[in-house]
Design an enzyme around this catalytic site. Structure first.
Site: not given
Ligand code: QAP
Ligand code: CO
Length: 166
Positions: A46, A51, A93-94, A135-136, A139
Site C-alpha cells: 500500500g 508518502q 509502512c514504506l 492505514h492508508e 496517511h
Molecule cells: C501498509 O505498508 C501496511 O519496513 C503498507 O523495509 C502493511 O507496504 C498495513 C515495507 C502491512 C498493514 C500491514 C515496509 C517494505 C512495506 C518495510 C507497506 C520495508 C519494506 C510496507
Molecule cells: Co504507510
C-alpha cells in the site's frame, strides 16, 4: 511511468492533510501509475499520495500474492464500522522502513471511494484489506501507525530513522 521519492518518518510533510480530488483526469491517472510502480519497487502492499509528497486524497494497494491486483482508491471514506471489535495486526509502512508494530483497528468496515473511471464504489473490508485501507486513509489525514504505539517506541524509531540519510 516513473519512480517517486518516498518521504521517511519523521519528515513533517507526512503530517499534511491531503485535499480531495476534484476530477479524475490524466494527471491523476499518471500519479496512480507512478505510485503503483513506486509501491511495487519498494515491495509494498500500500502507498498513499502523502508518502510521495503529493497532498491529494488517493492511495494504491495490491495485497495479492503475485502482485497482479492493483487497486486505486480516490477520495476514500470509512462510511460504516461493521464490526468494531479491535483486531491487532503487525503493520509496516514504506515511510517507516525496517519497523513493524502491532496496531489495533476495527476488524470490519465499509468504505466508499471513487475509481479510476470516476465512479463511486462501496466495499466491505475485513482481514488484511481492512487493515491496509484504514492505514492508508490515515496517511491522507497526516496520521502514521507510530501514532498508535507507545511514545518510548515511537521516539526510538524516530531516532534510528533520523540518523539515516534519505
Ligand atoms: C501498509 O505498508 C501496511 O519496513 C503498507 O523495509 C502493511 O507496504 C498495513 C515495507 C502491512 C498493514 C500491514 C515496509 C517494505 C512495506 C518495510 C507497506 C520495508 C519494506 C510496507
Ligand atoms: Co504507510
Amino acid at each position: 511511468m516513473a519512480l517517486l521519492k518516498i518521504l521517511t518518518f519523521p519528515d513533517p510533510r507526512l503530517r499534511t492533510v491531503a485535499e480531495p480530488i476534484q476530477s479524475v483526469d490524466e494527471s491523476i491517472k499518471k500519479l496512480a501509475d507512478d505510485m503503483l510502480e513506486t509501491m511495487y519497487e519498494g515491495s509494498g502492499i500500500g502507498l498513499a499520495a502523502t508518502q510521495v509528497n503529493e497532498h491529494k486524497r488517493i492511495f494504491v494497494i495490491d495485497i495479492s500474492e503475485d502482485k497482479t491486483n492493483p487497486m486505486v482508491f480516490i477520495n476514500p471514506h470509512i462510511v460504516e464500522i461493521i464490526d468494531p471489535t479491535k483486531k491487532s495486526y503487525s503493520e509496516g509502512c514504506l515511510s517507516i522502513p525496517g519497523f513493524y508494530e502491532e496496531v489495533e483497528r476495527p476488524s470490519k468496515v465499509k468504505a466508499s471511494f471513487i475509481n479510476l473511471d470516476g465512479q463511486k464504489e462501496y466495499i466491505e473490508l475485513e482481514d488484511l484489506m481492512a487493515v491496509v485501507v484504514q492505514h492508508e486513509i490515515d496517511h491522507l489525514d497526516g496520521k502514521l501507525m507510530v501514532d498508535f504505539i507507545s511514545s518510548v517506541k515511537r521516539e526510538m524509531i524516530r531516532k534510528k530513522l533520523s540518523k539515516k540519510r534519505s
